[in-house]
Design a protein around this motif. Structure first.
Motif, mmCIF file in Angstrom:
data_model
loop_
_atom_site.group_PDB
_atom_site.id
_atom_site.type_symbol
_atom_site.label_atom_id
_atom_site.label_comp_id
_atom_site.label_asym_id
_atom_site.label_seq_id
_atom_site.Cartn_x
_atom_site.Cartn_y
_atom_site.Cartn_z
ATOM 1 N N ALA A 124 0.693 -0.905 0.346
ATOM 2 C CA ALA A 124 -0.249 -0.161 0.416
ATOM 3 C C ALA A 124 0.603 1.325 0.195
ATOM 4 C CB ALA A 124 -0.708 0.285 1.398
ATOM 5 N N THR A 125 0.397 2.724 -0.941
ATOM 6 C CA THR A 125 1.037 3.491 -0.668
ATOM 7 C C THR A 125 0.222 4.958 -0.820
ATOM 8 O OG1 THR A 125 0.576 3.589 -3.017
ATOM 9 C CG2 THR A 125 2.518 2.599 -3.130
ATOM 10 N N ILE A 126 1.266 5.448 0.036
ATOM 11 C CA ILE A 126 0.411 7.180 0.149
ATOM 12 C C ILE A 126 0.539 8.215 -0.243
ATOM 13 C CG2 ILE A 126 1.509 7.002 2.445
ATOM 14 C CD1 ILE A 126 -0.767 7.978 3.330
ATOM 15 N N THR A 127 -0.114 8.935 -1.329
ATOM 16 C CA THR A 127 0.413 10.285 -1.210
ATOM 17 C C THR A 127 0.104 11.392 -0.760
ATOM 18 O OG1 THR A 127 0.069 9.038 -3.611
ATOM 19 C CG2 THR A 127 0.710 11.141 -3.989
ATOM 20 N N ARG A 128 0.609 12.457 -0.199
ATOM 21 C CA ARG A 128 0.466 13.749 0.281
ATOM 22 C C ARG A 128 -0.576 14.222 0.124
ATOM 23 N NH1 ARG A 128 4.066 18.406 1.479
ATOM 24 N NH2 ARG A 128 6.111 17.118 0.611
ATOM 25 N N GLU A 129 0.021 14.818 -0.972
ATOM 26 C CA GLU A 129 -1.307 15.188 -1.510
ATOM 27 C C GLU A 129 -2.843 14.640 -1.452
ATOM 28 O OE1 GLU A 129 -1.049 18.242 -6.499
ATOM 29 O OE2 GLU A 129 -1.524 15.957 -6.656
ATOM 30 N N GLU A 130 -2.505 14.161 -2.342
ATOM 31 C CA GLU A 130 -4.461 13.165 -1.998
ATOM 32 C C GLU A 130 -4.747 12.811 -0.312
ATOM 33 O OE1 GLU A 130 -3.406 9.988 -4.281
ATOM 34 O OE2 GLU A 130 -3.184 10.896 -6.155
ATOM 35 N N ALA A 131 -3.919 12.528 0.187
ATOM 36 C CA ALA A 131 -4.392 13.257 1.957
ATOM 37 C C ALA A 131 -5.166 13.404 2.441
ATOM 38 C CB ALA A 131 -3.187 11.211 2.391
ATOM 39 N N GLY A 132 -4.270 14.932 2.382
ATOM 40 C CA GLY A 132 -4.449 16.172 2.851
ATOM 41 C C GLY A 132 -3.886 15.775 4.085
ATOM 42 N N SER A 153 7.632 14.873 -2.384
ATOM 43 C CA SER A 153 7.425 15.885 -2.713
ATOM 44 C C SER A 153 5.773 15.211 -2.834
ATOM 45 C CB SER A 153 7.367 16.158 -4.642
ATOM 46 O OG SER A 153 6.084 15.863 -5.124
ATOM 47 N N ALA A 154 5.231 16.257 -2.951
ATOM 48 C CA ALA A 154 3.716 15.929 -2.256
ATOM 49 C C ALA A 154 3.008 14.933 -3.401
ATOM 50 C CB ALA A 154 2.793 17.078 -2.353
ATOM 51 N N ILE A 155 3.441 14.585 -4.884
ATOM 52 C CA ILE A 155 2.944 14.218 -5.336
ATOM 53 C C ILE A 155 3.479 12.636 -5.642
ATOM 54 C CG2 ILE A 155 1.558 16.313 -6.537
ATOM 55 C CD1 ILE A 155 4.485 15.694 -8.892
ATOM 56 N N THR A 156 4.167 12.728 -5.421
ATOM 57 C CA THR A 156 5.525 11.313 -4.752
ATOM 58 C C THR A 156 4.630 10.276 -3.964
ATOM 59 O OG1 THR A 156 7.266 12.419 -5.052
ATOM 60 C CG2 THR A 156 7.297 10.327 -5.130
ATOM 61 N N PRO A 188 -8.251 8.067 2.398
ATOM 62 C CA PRO A 188 -8.045 9.181 0.839
ATOM 63 C C PRO A 188 -5.867 9.298 0.747
ATOM 64 C CG PRO A 188 -8.302 10.570 3.099
ATOM 65 C CD PRO A 188 -8.787 9.110 3.367
ATOM 66 N N GLY A 189 -5.841 8.822 -0.105
ATOM 67 C CA GLY A 189 -4.654 8.911 -0.472
ATOM 68 C C GLY A 189 -4.172 7.825 -0.529
ATOM 69 N N VAL A 190 -5.046 7.151 0.069
ATOM 70 C CA VAL A 190 -3.701 5.371 0.285
ATOM 71 C C VAL A 190 -4.217 4.976 -1.041
ATOM 72 C CG1 VAL A 190 -3.779 3.607 1.561
ATOM 73 C CG2 VAL A 190 -3.675 5.722 2.541
ATOM 74 N N THR A 191 -3.540 3.686 -1.679
ATOM 75 C CA THR A 191 -3.558 3.308 -2.796
ATOM 76 C C THR A 191 -3.084 1.836 -2.135
ATOM 77 O OG1 THR A 191 -3.584 4.593 -4.507
ATOM 78 C CG2 THR A 191 -3.385 2.796 -5.299
ATOM 79 N N GLU A 232 -9.238 6.137 -6.736
ATOM 80 C CA GLU A 232 -9.654 5.506 -8.012
ATOM 81 C C GLU A 232 -10.752 5.139 -8.077
ATOM 82 O OE1 GLU A 232 -6.794 2.960 -9.426
ATOM 83 O OE2 GLU A 232 -4.899 4.321 -8.850
ATOM 84 N N MET A 233 -11.285 5.474 -9.526
ATOM 85 C CA MET A 233 -12.957 5.536 -9.894
ATOM 86 C C MET A 233 -12.839 4.417 -10.705
ATOM 87 S SD MET A 233 -14.474 7.128 -7.618
ATOM 88 C CE MET A 233 -16.315 6.471 -8.453
ATOM 89 N N ARG A 234 -12.481 4.179 -11.796
ATOM 90 C CA ARG A 234 -11.313 3.492 -12.498
ATOM 91 C C ARG A 234 -10.672 3.669 -13.816
ATOM 92 N NH1 ARG A 234 -15.468 4.810 -17.290
ATOM 93 N NH2 ARG A 234 -15.585 7.063 -17.401
ATOM 94 N N GLU A 235 -10.240 2.599 -13.824
ATOM 95 C CA GLU A 235 -9.134 2.448 -15.146
ATOM 96 C C GLU A 235 -9.046 2.972 -16.984
ATOM 97 O OE1 GLU A 235 -5.944 -0.817 -15.937
ATOM 98 O OE2 GLU A 235 -5.574 0.217 -14.485
#
Length: 653
Positions: free
Chosen positions: A86-94, A125-128, A152-155, A232-235
């Motif tokens: 699992a990964t997390i992106t700071r920009e999306e996590a808030g 970076s916030a998007i990394t 949010p932000g966790v993928t 993510e809603m769909r690919e």
């Protein structure tokens, strides 16, 4: 002034042409705007509808599958395995802290790990994307996916991770992979964007590092729909990356495993190579380590245990370690003397057990002496005095030149890390290195592979192969890349006299098969054609080595080893006896030809491919000195000899 009718007609024609041009331009602009409007309103209507609803489309890289590595028979020795993370992106996590706090209810995470993760997120970076958890179970992976709206932000991601199914067998040759560090990026001028992916694995050592460009592959891409919450809603589109190249090594997995098992926990190394092609069939350094620990993230205690181990398991002793080769080096001054014309096959020196130079006595290993000794007998009995006298006659420069000609003191280019050059010293070397003049005593020490002479096990294997064939054999480690064979070198002739090479080979043969051969007690006379060994140095601290050449039914082979457990590396004779001396007491050991569970060890069979092997030693010697190792004593030493293809024909003692 009134215009004439003709002027009026010409003026009207000019206006008409300009009007037509303007009309055409206007029509083109309108058509372009219409086409663009159609594209935006009809063709890309769904995309812009998503944007109007607060969703977005993101382009993300897909890491390519790393190329596989096979042995010479197609056995996978480095592959890939499924990895859930699992990964997390700071920009999306808030608020990453709050998200991680909720995530800890789903997967185990200590306070220390959580704090380190937050610090890592803050540095990037916030998007990394940053890896939150790696190697998750399926249940953990599924629970994160189900609770994605609350995270949010966790993928959750499914990918591949490097795996070494043979454990430590190939650890020193292949090396290992690990996450890309800032230091790794600083060494690359224009880093591939795929290297920025979270926890992307990069070759760190050995073949994995040297062939990184071939093994890495090319990244793929995926376009995904993400809502305003970052979920993510769909690919929308997926383009898979290109897997890295498949690399086939010259190594034999069965022979490599056999070598590692025979060396055990000794501090030792062995190299086996085909003398006709230069293919390295085995390159074993012991003790070894499990490279999978580094791929998965080695723990502090495990890493400290490897670093503090007195046998230095992280060092590849086959190419990084250089040691005094001892009596295995005696073929070098012998050939140098024969080629110089200062001695011939009938030259004899008398050995009373010592020789005196400038008031200093240099002893032979046999204090009783060997009497009158010729070239063949000097190798058979490993008479030191013969080489003391020979060195004084021919000089160190001839010896050093012959050593380099046979591969000693030369760096052999292979896709391995930190390959040592070794030392073939001469007068110019000592003057440049130590600012001292060469002394006669230095020549005497060098003549028996001591003093400043240092060689790696690989170099001894190459030396033996060149003596066996008379050609400039060069080692080869990679057999093919993506099905394209790596060409075998056209080895030029060394320019040595066949008669002189026959004398050296006869001496090596006598070591194993002669009545007074220093390795005759191994009792492998049934098929050994040539042999050679180094007597371990007396005292509590020493190195030992073995090297030799043999013949099977098809082509010549060379063998070398050291330390009593390693000398039987290639001949699993069912009930051969092995004698050795360790820590002041005599030992007698039976060495069987079967491994755990009664499985028979593989070996180079009679009629099979030829092989050559290098040298083993307890510890690397200090590079600025050629004397015995000063670090720590080894456990035992002894005499024995080996030959490829002995099978079960060896006689019982």
């Amino acid at each position: 002034m009134k215009k004439s009718p003709r002027e009026v007609i010409e003026s009207s024609r000019s206006i008409t042409r300009r009007g037509l041009m303007l009309t055409g331009i206007q029509a083109a602009v309108v058509a372009t705007l219409g086409w663009r409007l159609k594209s935006m309103q009809l063709d890309r209507a769904d995309e812009f509808r998503l944007l109007s609803d607060g969703n977005s489309v993101k382009l993300r890289l897909l890491p390519p599958a790393r190329g596989l590595i096979h042995d010479r028979h197609g056995v996978i020795i480095a592959g890939n395995e499924a990895n859930y993370r699992a990964t997390i992106t700071r920009e999306e996590a808030g608020d990453p802290g709050a998200v991680i706090a909720r995530l800890r209810h789903l997967i185990p995470m200590t306070d220390t790990a959580a704090a380190a993760l937050l610090a890592d997120i803050g540095r990037r970076s916030a998007i990394t994307p940053v890896v939150v958890a790696d190697r998750l179970t399926w249940d953990q992976f599924a629970s994160i996916a189900v609770n994605a709206p609350a995270l949010p932000g966790v993928t959750p991601e499914s990918g591949l991770s490097r795996s070494y199914p043979r454990g430590g067998d190939f650890a020193h040759v292949l090396g290992y992979v690990g996450p890309v560090s800032d230091y790794d990026l600083s060494k690359i001028e224009n880093p591939d964007p795929v290297l920025m992916l979270p926890e992307f694995q990069l070759g760190k050592l050995g073949v994995e590092a040297k062939l990184e460009t071939d093994l890495r592959g090319k990244a793929g891409t995926r376009r995904v729909e993400v809502n305003s919450a970052g979920r993510e809603m769909r690919e929308l589109e997926r383009i898979e990356g290109e897997q890295g190249a498949t690399v086939q090594m010259t190594l034999d997995a069965a022979l490599q495993n056999f070598a590692i098992q025979r060396l055990g926990e000794e501090s030792a190394a062995a190299v086996v190579l085909d003398v006709q092609t230069g293919d390295i069939l085995a390159s074993a350094s012991a003790p070894t380590f499990d490279p999978n620990l580094f791929v998965r993230g080695i723990s502090g205690p495990d890493y400290r245990a490897l670093m503090e181990h007195d046998h230095r398991p992280l060092a590849d002793k086959t190419v990084q370690g250089v040691y005094p080769p001892g009596s295995t080096f005696k073929m070098v001054p012998l050939l140098a003397g024969l080629e110089s014309g200062l001695i011939d096959g009938g030259t004899h020196y008398y050995c009373p057990g010592h020789t005196t130079v400038a008031g200093r006595r240099f002893h032979c290993w046999s204090r009783a002496g060997h009497g009158s000794v010729g070239p063949v007998a000097s190798l058979e009995r490993s008479c030191d005095v013969f080489y003391y006298e020979l060195a004084q006659k021919i000089g160190i420069d001839r010896i050093a030149a012959m050593a380099r000609r046979l591969g000693i003191g030369v760096r052999h280019e292979l896709p391995m890390s930190a390959i040592a050059e070794g030392i073939a010293p001469d007068r110019a070397w000592k003057r440049a290195r130590h600012d001292q003049e060469w002394q006669v005593g230095d020549s005497i020490n060098a003549s028996i592979g001591q003093g400043y002479v240092l060689a790696s096990p690989l170099q001894l294997a190459v030396m033996t192969a060149r003596v066996a064939t008379g050609r400039e054999v060069r080692p080869r480690l990679v057999r093919a890349v993506d099905g394209t064979p790596v060409p075998v070198g056209d080895f030029p002739d060394l320019g040595l006299s066949d008669a002189h090479l026959r004398i050296a080979r006869a001496g090596m043969d006598a070591v194993m098969n002669g009545d007074r051969g220093t390795a005759a007690r191994a009792d492998h006379r049934a098929g050994m054609a040539h042999g050679g060994q180094d007597r371990d140095q007396p005292g509590p601290q020493h190195h030992g080595s073995r090297t030799g050449a043999g013949r099977d039914l098809e082509r010549p082979a060379a063998v070398g080893a050291a330390r009593p457990r390693a000398v039987r590396l290639l001949c699993p004779v069912r009930r051969a006896a092995l004698c050795g001396v360790g820590r002041g007491r005599t030992r007698r050991r039976r060495v069987g030809g079967r491994g755990p569970g009664g499985a028979r060890h593989p070996a180079v069979r009679p009629g099979g491919r030829a092989a050559a092997a290098g040298r083993l030693s307890p510890r690397p010697a200090r590079r600025d000195r050629g004397d015995a190792c000063k670090d720590a004593p080894c456990a035992r030493h002894g005499r024995a000899g080996v030959r490829p293809g002995a099978g079960l024909r060896g006689r019982r003692r």
